[in-house]
Design an enzyme around this catalytic site. Structure first.
Site, mmCIF file in Angstrom:
data_model
loop_
_atom_site.group_PDB
_atom_site.id
_atom_site.type_symbol
_atom_site.label_atom_id
_atom_site.label_comp_id
_atom_site.label_asym_id
_atom_site.label_seq_id
_atom_site.Cartn_x
_atom_site.Cartn_y
_atom_site.Cartn_z
ATOM 1 C CB CYS A 38 -24.084 -14.497 -19.753
ATOM 2 S SG CYS A 38 -23.678 -13.490 -18.323
ATOM 3 C CB CYS A 84 -25.761 -10.397 -17.770
ATOM 4 S SG CYS A 84 -24.990 -10.283 -19.405
ATOM 5 N N GLY A 130 0.792 -1.224 0.000
ATOM 6 C CA GLY A 130 0.000 0.000 0.000
ATOM 7 C C GLY A 130 0.822 1.270 0.000
ATOM 8 C CB CYS A 138 -21.157 -9.206 -18.060
ATOM 9 S SG CYS A 138 -22.081 -10.491 -17.234
ATOM 10 C CB CYS A 186 -20.311 -11.712 -20.688
ATOM 11 S SG CYS A 186 -22.052 -11.591 -21.111
#
Lengths: 235, 259, 287
Positions: free
Chosen positions: C250, C247, C38, C272, C278
């Site tokens: 899909c 979606c 970080g 998606c 997808c």
């Protein structure tokens, strides 16, 4: 002034007090005002400072209050049983003495703008930790006694007449029962009626045992309040 | 009621900028609940002194000791930077003359007040907000403006907001640099009332730098008079103003009509 | 010169464009970043043959890591076929002659702008984020000296000021992208402008996550299996976006959906954002 014994018993004891003003902006002129002042004030006494104008009455009063710095000598008084020398005490000790033991009524009211009259009067009690309600109760009683019309209580005193302001000032000065009071012309701007009310108030305090030192130009007022005169002469 | 130990103890404090002396030989104690006024004209070193006392500037010489809640007396400039910064945003406050320097102008009034709480780990939005409301009330601001941007506030409101932002962590010592400086006279008077009330009610200790003797008289118990970087006189406020001893103090007092 | 340089393309570029000296410098920065999760490590960002904002930070990180055997996937907003993704993919095909893929599971290095793939990453994979603004404190604190001090002393109260502001204004934490996180319980980090939907995927992810900011010249990292916690309030806990729709292609209900306008009459559908995910689902269905 009879030596040690009195000194121990007196509420206020002044010994060898001296005060000279040095005016640096006027080429360092020295103005000696007080020299070797000795004074004792007992509980229940009202000592009137006496002497011609310019003799240092106000200066002495201000020295007692710690407002003017003493050049020499001692000003001892008792604050909650402990002896304090106002001539040498630390600022925070002087403030504590003023809050608890030493009251002062000046000729002019000097307060924070915008604060209502009733709170101006109650403030010394608030500073001692008295509840707002109790402090205001006491303030109301004093304002009533000094004939301040009730419609003025909630207003800031800045716009009041000179006489009204002075009575507000006196009410404020007497809100807390100080064991010692200093009075600088407390009745100067008052008419006869109101003067009487103020005199009664001060006399009551004296009879309760307050030790007082004051300047009273009006002979009738001096007559009514003073138990003794303290003659002052130029040094 | 008189405390036995000072809250802040300063000795031999001095600062120079590349050899030019801004202030020197400063020594005093500040007691709990005491308000100390520092007066003098501009250039007298009073702002440098305030910064050197408040850890905003590391002084060239001298020590500043502060009585912390946990560790007792510590030397401020011997603390780690982390400890010092923590002290500055919790137990100390700093009120700038220009409130914009002390506020985060890009976030709301409420966030400004809440920031110090979040900085010490407050993580409950509702409680932070309730505290912010409480402090806006304390400084006599309309709590309906809590979500407004400070950019929409007047100078007097900004100064109140800055004060609330400082007091929210209940600091024991607040430094103020000309707190009423940039304000209109009428606004100044109200702010003075407020400050006087807050200092008294909260039992705060404060060091207030001002060139305005009326402000000094109204707010402070004790004064330091500064002249050419040094303290030339110190004492009870009314004593210094009514019976000044040093030539410079006399000049300062005589230059205003009714201090 | 290392042997990699021998593989430079016929047009005279060094392998993966950057010279070996620069790559070593960047690798050192990456190692340091991995060692201090970080923490933003400064690096000597180079001029790249595309403008800032097009992923120059991510490209330099990828260039420093990639080897001849790597398989690279590049996505932009989840899609492999957008201009940015296509041009970066082509850049590495040309300068390093490496294999590329659109399939998340096949990739060894995935460079991304604004998404984390829906397919869970595996140990050994590296996710390289393109970062426009690496400093999470920047919006509230302009001074670089001050933000560095704040990171050093872990003074992060001001991050909550941002979230407070959100709730005060919108009644909830409305920050939806680049939602600040705390890494390994220590540094507050900008996760780049991924949707906050993706934040939980960063937490204890088995892949190595690297972040490159070209213009700001910073690299930082989240090593595999490192804790990544999104900042929040006790009474306003972190939440991710949810959709009522699924979606349209899909049928997925647990993915990040993009809203697509289908005609001028206000017709719309949700699909998606991760085009590979997808596609994979539809291939499986078709089987």
């Amino acid at each position: 002034m009879t030596g040690r014994q009195t000194m121990a018993e007196a509420t206020v004891t002044v010994r060898g007090l001296a005060k000279t003003f040095i005016l640096h902006l006027q080429g360092g002129i020295r103005l000696p005002v007080l020299q070797g002042v000795d004074l004792d004030v007992q509980a229940g006494e009202c000592v009137a400072l006496n002497g011609p104008s310019g003799v240092g009455k106000s200066t002495l009063l201000r020295c007692l209050y710690g407002n003017y710095r003493a050049d020499a000598g001692h000003i001892t008084l008792r604050d909650e049983g402990i002896v304090v020398d106002m001539a040498t005490a630390e600022p925070r000790h002087i403030l504590a003495v003023r809050r608890r033991s030493l009251g002062y009524v000046s000729q002019f009211l000097r307060v924070v703008p915008r604060v209502p009259a009733i709170d101006v009067v109650a403030e010394p009690l608030r500073a001692l930790g008295v509840s707002e309600e109790a402090a205001r109760e006491r303030a109301r009683a004093l304002l009533q006694r000094l004939h301040i019309p009730e419609r003025l209580w909630a207003l800031p005193p800045a716009t009041f007449s000179g006489g009204e302001q002075q009575r507000i000032n006196i009410a404020r000065g007497f809100a807390h029962s100080f064991p010692i009071m200093l009075l600088d012309e407390p009745t100067a701007a008052l008419d006869a009626d109101n003067q009487g009310a103020v005199i009664d108030l001060i006399r009551d305090a004296r009879e309760r045992g307050t030790a007082m030192v004051g300047i009273f130009h009006d002979p009738a007022v001096r007559q009514a309040l003073a138990t003794r005169l303290f003659d002052m002469k130029p040094p | 009621m008189i405390e036995a130990a000072p809250l802040l103890s300063v000795s031999g404090l001095g600062h120079d900028y590349d050899g030019i002396i801004a202030c020197r030989h400063i020594a005093f104690d500040l007691w709990p609940g005491e308000v100390l006024g520092v007066v003098g004209e501009s250039g007298s070193g009073k702002t440098t002194l305030l910064n050197a006392l408040s850890a905003r500037l590391i002084p060239t010489t001298g020590t500043v000791r502060y009585r912390t809640r946990e560790q007792g007396m510590v030397e401020v400039y011997r603390l780690s930077e982390a400890e010092r910064r923590m002290l500055m945003r919790t137990d100390w406050g700093f009120v700038h003359q220009n409130p914009r320097e002390g506020l985060r102008m890009s976030v709301s009034a409420g966030a400004n007040v809440g920031e110090r709480l979040m900085a010490v780990g407050a993580r409950h939005y509702g409680e932070i907000r309730a505290e912010a409301v409480r402090w806006l009330e304390q400084v006599e601001m309309d709590t309906g403006r809590i979500d407004d941007s400070p950019r929409t506030f007047s100078g007097g409101m900004l100064q109140r907001l800055q004060i609330a932002r400082n007091l929210v962590t209940k600091p024991r010592l607040v430094f103020m640099d000309e707190p009423t400086g940039g304000l209109d006279v009428s606004v100044q008077a109200r702010l003075l009332d407020l400050l006087r009330g807050l200092v008294g009610d909260l039992g705060l200790s404060a060091i207030i730098v001002t060139h305005d003797l009326a402000v000094a008289r109204m707010l402070s118990h004790r004064l330091l008079v500064m002249w050419r970087g040094e303290v030339v006189e110190t004492g009870l406020t009314d004593q210094v103003l009514d019976d000044p001893q040093h030539p410079y103090s006399q000049l300062l007092v005589s230059s205003v009509l009714t201090p | 010169m290392t042997d990699e340089s021998d593989t430079a393309g016929e047009n005279g570029y060094n392998f993966a464009y950057l010279d070996e000296q620069t790559k070593r410098m960047i690798r050192r920065a990456i190692l340091k970043a991995v060692a201090v999760p970080g923490y933003q490590v400064p690096f000597g960002s180079r001029e790249m043959p595309l403008p800032y904002g097009w992923g120059t930070g991510g490209i330099q990180v990828t260039a420093a890591l990639i080897g001849p055997d790597d398989v690279l996937k590049v996505i932009d907003q989840g899609a492999d076929d957008t201009t940015n993704a296509v041009s970066i993919r082509r850049f590495f095909e040309r300068t390093a002659a490496i294999a590329t893929t659109t399939r998340t599971v096949e990739a060894t290095i995935i460079q991304t702008r604004h998404r984390i793939p829906e397919t869970p990453l595996a140990p050994g994979q590296i996710l390289v984020y393109q970062v426009p603004q690496p400093e999470p404190l920047r919006r509230l604190v302009a001074s670089e000296v001050e933000t560095r001090t704040m990171h050093a002393l872990e003074e992060y109260g001001v991050m909550h000021v941002r979230l407070y502001e959100d709730i005060a204004r919108h009644g909830r934490i409305a920050t939806a992208y680049d939602y600040p996180v705390k890494v390994n319980g220590r540094y507050v980090m900008a996760p780049s402008p991924i949707p906050k939907f993706d934040n939980p995927k960063m937490d204890r992810n088995p892949a190595l996550q690297l972040f490159g900011a070209g213009r700001e010249k910073r690299i930082y990292a989240v090593p595999p299996h490192t804790s990544v916690k999104s900042l929040d309030f006790d009474d306003h806990p972190f939440e991710i976006e949810r959709w009522n729709e699924s979606c349209a292609l899909c049928g997925a209900t647990e993915t990040f959906l993009d809203e697509v306008l289908t005609d001028d009459a206000g017709g719309r559908l949700f699909v998606c954002s991760d085009s590979d995910y997808c596609h994979e689902r539809r291939v499986v269905e078709d089987d």
